[in-house]
Design a protein around this motif. Structure first.
Motif, short mmCIF file in Angstrom:
data_model
loop_
_atom_site.label_atom_id
_atom_site.label_comp_id
_atom_site.label_asym_id
_atom_site.label_seq_id
_atom_site.Cartn_x
_atom_site.Cartn_y
_atom_site.Cartn_z
N VAL A 193 -3.08 4.65 -8.23
CA VAL A 193 -4.25 3.91 -7.74
C VAL A 193 -3.83 2.88 -6.69
CG1 VAL A 193 -6.01 2.22 -8.40
CG2 VAL A 193 -5.72 4.30 -9.74
N VAL A 194 -2.73 2.18 -6.93
CA VAL A 194 -2.18 1.24 -5.96
C VAL A 194 -0.89 1.83 -5.42
CG1 VAL A 194 -1.34 -1.10 -5.53
CG2 VAL A 194 -3.17 -0.71 -7.21
N PRO A 195 -0.86 2.28 -4.18
CA PRO A 195 0.35 2.91 -3.65
C PRO A 195 1.49 1.92 -3.53
CG PRO A 195 -1.26 2.59 -1.91
CD PRO A 195 -1.95 2.23 -3.19
N HIS A 196 2.72 2.43 -3.71
CA HIS A 196 3.88 1.54 -3.66
C HIS A 196 5.06 2.26 -3.03
CE1 HIS A 196 6.19 -1.95 -4.53
NE2 HIS A 196 6.85 -1.48 -5.57
N PRO A 197 4.92 2.65 -1.75
CA PRO A 197 6.00 3.41 -1.10
C PRO A 197 7.08 2.56 -0.45
CG PRO A 197 4.12 3.28 0.36
CD PRO A 197 3.72 2.56 -0.89
N ILE A 198 6.89 1.25 -0.41
CA ILE A 198 7.82 0.37 0.30
C ILE A 198 8.41 -0.62 -0.71
CG2 ILE A 198 8.03 -1.43 2.05
CD1 ILE A 198 5.66 -0.04 3.49
N GLY A 199 9.73 -0.61 -0.87
CA GLY A 199 10.35 -1.55 -1.78
C GLY A 199 11.55 -0.96 -2.47
N PHE A 200 11.93 -1.58 -3.59
CA PHE A 200 13.10 -1.15 -4.34
C PHE A 200 12.83 0.16 -5.08
CE2 PHE A 200 13.60 -5.87 -4.39
CZ PHE A 200 14.80 -5.93 -3.70
N ALA A 201 13.90 0.94 -5.27
CA ALA A 201 13.80 2.14 -6.12
C ALA A 201 13.57 1.71 -7.56
CB ALA A 201 15.09 2.95 -6.01
N ASP A 225 -9.83 -4.07 -6.06
CA ASP A 225 -10.63 -3.54 -4.94
C ASP A 225 -9.86 -3.62 -3.63
OD1 ASP A 225 -13.01 -2.60 -6.06
OD2 ASP A 225 -13.93 -4.58 -6.09
N ALA A 226 -9.11 -4.69 -3.45
CA ALA A 226 -8.36 -4.86 -2.21
C ALA A 226 -7.11 -3.99 -2.16
CB ALA A 226 -7.96 -6.33 -2.04
N LEU A 227 -6.62 -3.58 -3.33
CA LEU A 227 -5.34 -2.88 -3.41
C LEU A 227 -5.45 -1.37 -3.49
CD1 LEU A 227 -3.59 -5.22 -6.01
CD2 LEU A 227 -3.04 -5.06 -3.59
N ALA A 228 -6.54 -0.88 -4.06
CA ALA A 228 -6.63 0.55 -4.36
C ALA A 228 -6.87 1.38 -3.11
CB ALA A 228 -7.76 0.79 -5.36
N GLY A 229 -6.39 2.60 -3.16
CA GLY A 229 -6.60 3.53 -2.06
C GLY A 229 -5.31 4.22 -1.67
N PRO A 230 -5.40 5.43 -1.17
CA PRO A 230 -4.20 6.23 -0.92
C PRO A 230 -3.37 5.72 0.24
CG PRO A 230 -6.14 7.35 -0.07
CD PRO A 230 -6.64 6.15 -0.81
N ASP A 231 -2.11 6.12 0.23
CA ASP A 231 -1.20 5.89 1.34
C ASP A 231 -0.38 7.16 1.49
OD1 ASP A 231 1.48 5.16 2.59
OD2 ASP A 231 0.45 3.24 2.79
N PRO A 232 -0.33 7.74 2.68
CA PRO A 232 0.33 9.04 2.84
C PRO A 232 1.82 9.00 2.53
CG PRO A 232 -0.23 8.08 4.97
CD PRO A 232 -0.92 7.26 3.94
N ARG A 233 2.41 7.82 2.49
CA ARG A 233 3.85 7.71 2.20
C ARG A 233 4.15 7.76 0.71
NH1 ARG A 233 4.34 2.26 5.58
NH2 ARG A 233 2.38 2.01 4.41
N ASP A 234 3.12 7.66 -0.12
CA ASP A 234 3.31 7.66 -1.58
C ASP A 234 2.74 8.95 -2.14
OD1 ASP A 234 3.29 7.31 -4.32
OD2 ASP A 234 2.55 5.25 -4.25
N THR A 239 -7.15 8.79 -4.28
CA THR A 239 -8.40 8.13 -3.90
C THR A 239 -9.22 7.88 -5.15
OG1 THR A 239 -8.41 9.23 -1.76
CG2 THR A 239 -10.50 8.32 -2.53
N VAL A 240 -9.72 6.67 -5.31
CA VAL A 240 -10.56 6.34 -6.46
C VAL A 240 -11.95 5.96 -5.96
CG1 VAL A 240 -8.74 5.64 -8.02
CG2 VAL A 240 -9.66 3.98 -6.42
N ARG A 241 -12.94 6.25 -6.78
CA ARG A 241 -14.33 6.00 -6.38
C ARG A 241 -14.83 4.68 -6.93
NH1 ARG A 241 -17.13 11.86 -7.89
NH2 ARG A 241 -15.90 13.14 -6.45
#
Length: 468
Positions: A193-201, A225-234, A239-241
């Protein structure tokens, strides 16, 4: 910090509250309280004040962003560009994050103001917040007690009024359990729900998510609400409704099929005070006309954290085993024990744990064909002394160092959403948390019931240090 995040943003947007004045007041409070709590490990007041001034300028231009001028903290294992990110480890004592994590960037885009970095256990892999680099974080309800972990710095800060919002991680309960121990709301969203592709393993691949902590369900929903949504790197992101805040603001539990499992079907020990508080909250829900059935998931044999910890041990060993062999003195002794276990873990043991995780996922999915949501305790105990990994006994039974953590990790392994809300005080006057979980991607439903129960419970208790 008495105003909710939502009200802060509304007042700043309307020109009724200065984001700079709010930020300055917050820094004064942090300066007064942090020396005894050690919730924050890095502060840059001037940079934060500049962000607050930018929020006031945006308000003057007529912008009405959802988190305009709202301060937020970031756990020490999430990247904030140009700021230290140590994971509570001497290995990363000099590391500076090269860019913002997606979650940090999204909060800033929504108008929020970065207030500081909060303490966590080394690699976010302990149930208390202590480390060799920054020392222990204390519980604002009683500084001799732990706020839990690994997001103890975030929890202590929010409970003590040092920030309205906190960005955390949750790989096995690291958001929900500290929230329970200090009397605030902690949300673990569904995986993706909250993408996290950038950061520590992450040591346990797929288990850890970016969590949210605040004093109310509404503020957690606003943050999500501010955090949710897809990111192509993750690759996990989805996508949530729907808008979470809309559902939390006018929650309607009509038609929800709710189960209550006092011991999660695994016979976990639970202190009587904790059981009473959770049971009382469940009865309030029933009295309001929401039917609740006592029922347990039927887990596969070996389910529970002990059967799945091989994944964390092996993950830590894969990331840090070579460095540990070369310089063991750099590591927290409690983490060293886990790395040593991981170095001795075979590939077959890891595979067995992965198969067990899949079986647990299917077992919980089967349970949620009968029910929409599940209520359990968040933790079986309230906060314990700062110098202990966990209480020695729970409900009169000997407890392992992870005996306090048993109710939360399975929902990580099953990628499910779960939220902890405060539901009362034990006989020592310490907060008790109640956990609401649902099937994967039922985050809105989880927050709906959390908002309903929050209103019924009427939680308003503050740490004694905040009285008056």
């Amino acid at each position: 910090m008495q105003l909710s995040a939502r009200r802060i943003a509304e007042h700043v947007a309307a020109g009724e509250l200065s984001a700079v004045a709010l930020f300055d007041a917050l820094m004064e409070r942090i300066a007064a309280e942090n020396p005894r709590l050690n919730a924050f490990v890095h502060l840059e007041p001037e940079a934060g004040r500049a962000e607050a001034a930018a929020a006031d300028a945006r308000a003057a231009r007529g912008e009405a962003l959802p988190l305009l001028g709202v301060p937020f903290t970031v756990k020490d294992n999430i990247w904030v560009g140009g700021r230290p990110a140590t994971q509570g480890s001497r290995l990363f004592a000099d590391f500076v994050a090269p860019q913002d994590a997606v979650a940090v960037a999204r909060l800033r885009a929504a108008g929020a103001v970065f207030a500081g970095i909060t303490n966590c256990s080394e690699f976010a892999c302990k149930g208390v917040t202590t480390n060799l680099l920054h020392g222990p974080t204390r519980n604002p309800w009683n500084p001799e007690l732990t706020p839990g972990g690994s997001s103890g710095g975030a929890a202590s800060a929010v409970a003590a009024g040092l920030s309205p919002l906190a960005l955390t991680t949750d790989g096995g309960g690291s958001t929900r359990r500290p929230a329970a121990h200090v009397g605030v709301v902690g949300m673990k969203p569904s995986a993706g729900v909250v993408p996290h592709p950038i950061g520590f393993a992450e040591p346990v691949f797929g288990n850890s998510v970016v969590g949210q902590m605040a004093r109310s369900v509404g503020d957690v929903a606003l943050m999500l609400d501010a955090l949710a949504g897809p990111d192509p790197r993750d690759p996990q992101s989805v996508t949530v409704r729907g808008r979470f805040l809309d559902l939390a603001s006018k929650p309607d539990p009509t038609g929800l099929r709710v189960a209550y499992s006092p011991r999660l079907g695994l016979g976990f020990a639970v202190e009587p005070d904790v059981a009473r508080c959770v049971e009382r909250a469940v009865r309030l829900l029933e009295d309001a006309g929401v039917p609740v059935e006592e029922a347990d998931p039927v887990w596969p044999e070996g389910a529970g954290e002990s059967g799945l910890m091989a994944l964390q041990f092996a993950g830590l060993a894969s990331l840090y085993g070579d460095r540990f062999r070369a310089e063991p003195e750099l590591f927290d002794p409690d983490i060293a024990v886990q790395i040593e276990a991981g170095l001795g873990t075979t590939g077959a043991e890891v595979a067995r744990a992965l198969h067990l995780r899949e079986e647990a996922y299917r077992a919980l999915a089967a349970f949620f064909t009968r029910f929409d949501l599940l209520i359990t305790p968040t933790t079986p105990v309230t906060a314990w002394p700062l110098d202990q990994l966990g209480p020695a006994t729970i409900e009169g039974r000997p407890a392992s160092p992870r005996g306090h953590a048993v109710f939360t990790p399975l929902f990580n392994h099953c990628y499910a959403p779960a939220c902890s809300i405060p539901c009362g005080l034990d006989d020592r006057g310490l907060p008790v948390g109640l956990q609401i979980a649902g099937p994967r991607l039922s985050d809105a439903r989880v927050l709906t019931l959390a908002a309903v129960m929050e209103e019924m419970i009427g939680w308003s208790a503050m740490p004694p240090m905040r009285a008056g």
